[in-house]
Design a protein around this motif. Structure first.
Motif, PDB file in Angstrom:
ATOM      1  N   THR A  91       0.917  -1.099  -0.137  1.00  0.00           N
ATOM      2  CA  THR A  91      -0.074  -0.079  -0.084  1.00  0.00           C
ATOM      3  C   THR A  91       0.795   1.370   0.025  1.00  0.00           C
ATOM      4  OG1 THR A  91      -0.110  -0.124   2.324  1.00  0.00           O
ATOM      5  CG2 THR A  91      -1.831  -1.092   1.372  1.00  0.00           C
ATOM      6  N   SER A  92       0.312   2.401  -0.464  1.00  0.00           N
ATOM      7  CA  SER A  92       1.094   3.582  -0.439  1.00  0.00           C
ATOM      8  C   SER A  92       0.064   4.688  -0.610  1.00  0.00           C
ATOM      9  CB  SER A  92       2.205   3.471  -1.314  1.00  0.00           C
ATOM     10  OG  SER A  92       3.035   4.796  -1.195  1.00  0.00           O
ATOM     11  N   ASN A  93       0.444   5.756   0.128  1.00  0.00           N
ATOM     12  CA  ASN A  93       0.034   7.211  -0.224  1.00  0.00           C
ATOM     13  C   ASN A  93       1.095   8.049  -0.397  1.00  0.00           C
ATOM     14  OD1 ASN A  93      -1.545   9.616  -0.457  1.00  0.00           O
ATOM     15  ND2 ASN A  93      -1.863   9.982   1.781  1.00  0.00           N
ATOM     16  N   PRO A  94       1.807   7.881  -1.591  1.00  0.00           N
ATOM     17  CA  PRO A  94       3.068   8.540  -1.887  1.00  0.00           C
ATOM     18  C   PRO A  94       2.832  10.043  -2.197  1.00  0.00           C
ATOM     19  CG  PRO A  94       2.251   7.640  -3.889  1.00  0.00           C
ATOM     20  CD  PRO A  94       1.359   7.099  -2.818  1.00  0.00           C
ATOM     21  N   PRO A  95       3.947  10.960  -1.993  1.00  0.00           N
ATOM     22  CA  PRO A  95       3.852  12.262  -2.541  1.00  0.00           C
ATOM     23  C   PRO A  95       3.408  12.347  -3.991  1.00  0.00           C
ATOM     24  CG  PRO A  95       5.927  11.685  -1.395  1.00  0.00           C
ATOM     25  CD  PRO A  95       5.408  10.414  -1.870  1.00  0.00           C
ATOM     26  N   TYR A  96       2.289  13.039  -4.476  1.00  0.00           N
ATOM     27  CA  TYR A  96       1.749  13.222  -5.539  1.00  0.00           C
ATOM     28  C   TYR A  96       1.143  14.668  -6.153  1.00  0.00           C
ATOM     29  CZ  TYR A  96      -2.824  12.460  -3.131  1.00  0.00           C
ATOM     30  OH  TYR A  96      -3.964  12.529  -2.439  1.00  0.00           O
ATOM     31  N   VAL A 124      -4.064   8.398  -5.296  1.00  0.00           N
ATOM     32  CA  VAL A 124      -3.518   9.199  -6.250  1.00  0.00           C
ATOM     33  C   VAL A 124      -4.132  10.380  -6.307  1.00  0.00           C
ATOM     34  CG1 VAL A 124      -3.168   7.026  -8.019  1.00  0.00           C
ATOM     35  CG2 VAL A 124      -5.109   8.190  -7.877  1.00  0.00           C
ATOM     36  N   GLY A 125      -3.703  11.290  -6.892  1.00  0.00           N
ATOM     37  CA  GLY A 125      -3.912  12.875  -6.984  1.00  0.00           C
ATOM     38  C   GLY A 125      -5.201  13.018  -8.048  1.00  0.00           C
TER      39      GLY A 125
END
Length: 307
Positions: free
Chosen positions: A196-201, A261-262
């Motif tokens: 899982t990830s909520n990366p910088p976007y 995602v953004g």
């Protein structure tokens, strides 16, 4: 002391937030005050200067959890909470079929801790990676607060007095470093069943237009999707390319990937994961505000003819 009078403080907040929001926030501040804490007047002054309420209160609800919040670690958002709850329903691990989970750019560890909390004991061994020492320290504190132990704290055989537990391990590491996969702590846990990830976007042009309450307080490394100033803008997609390239080494056959995602990025991220990460059966989930918010996919099992 008229400046400490609640009516005066409410009027001060109302100028910035509006009357209804000011009433609610002042109520939360009053509830958060405890001995040896800052005064209500100090809390209001910080809020008027633009500091996020979650940093002032020191906590943020996330599903059934209450997580600690500290600057400059990214504050958990409602859209992240929504898809994490949905993913918990999708995964449904069990002690008989436990899963390993890796959360990239973990921040406060809100995603893996929620999944651990909602899953049966002994069904998830989670790991969270972040480049920020502030984030890793907060993730560790949140795990302790949520009673999710470190793996070494659950290494003894289970008994009636010490039952099975889900675990969480925070690791300080840079997923963009060439040495990322060489971490001994990471390698002995490979491969993972779920990533899982909520990366910088956030694209740089959008980052420059962010509210000061975000830009002045939350870590730029958790927000800016294209961190290399010498490289032309990649529309905020840099980390998705990086994650996709790691998937062959990180993800188990038929493993699941879920990333936030953004706005307007879902189709591009889906393409990146299919073409660069080799994922199949990709999906896009929308958030409660009808925005495409999550891309999911599976790793094609070796030897499979599945397109």
């Amino acid at each position: 002391m008229p400046r400490c009078d609640p009516k005066h403080l409410l009027n001060t907040l109302s100028i910035v937030l509006g009357n209804e929001a000011a009433k609610q926030e002042l109520k939360w501040m009053q509830q958060a005050i405890h001995p040896k804490s800052v005064t209500l007047q100090d809390m209001v002054a910080r809020r008027v200067r633009g500091e996020p309420l979650q940093y002032i209160l020191g906590t943020q609800p996330f599903g059934p959890l209450t997580l600690f919040t500290r600057p400059p670690v990214l504050i958990p958002r409602p859209e992240t909470e929504h898809w994490s709850l949905t993913l918990a329903d999708r995964l449904r691990p069990s002690p008989q079929k436990p899963i390993s989970l890796l959360d990239l750019c973990t921040g406060s560890a809100c995603i893996p801790l929620l999944l651990c909390h909602l899953s049966p004991p002994g069904s998830i061994n989670a790991c969270g990676v972040d480049i920020s020492q502030d984030a890793i320290s907060l993730a560790r504190d949140n795990a302790a607060h949520c009673r999710i132990p470190l793996p070494e704290e659950s290494s003894t055989p289970s008994t009636a007095e010490s039952p099975l537990r889900n675990t969480f391990l925070p690791l300080l590491a840079d997923i963009r470093s060439p040495d990322f996969l060489n971490s001994a702590s990471l390698r002995r846990r490979l491969p993972f069943d779920v990533i899982t990830s909520n990366p910088p976007y956030i694209p740089r042009a959008d980052y420059d237009r962010l509210s000061p309450s975000v830009k002045d307080y939350e870590d730029i490394r958790a927000l800016l999707g294209d961190p290399d100033p010498e490289i032309p803008s990649n529309n905020g997609l840099t980390f998705y390319h990086d994650i996709a390239k790691l998937l062959p080494d990180l993800l188990a056959d038929d493993g699941l990937v879920a990333v936030e995602v953004g706005e307007g990025q879902a189709a591009d991220v889906r393409w990146i994961f299919e073409q660069e990460g080799g994922l199949v059966d990709t999906e896009i989930w929308t958030d409660p505000w009808e925005k495409e918010r999550v891309v999911l996919g599976h790793k094609k099992p070796q030897g499979s003819s599945k397109a």
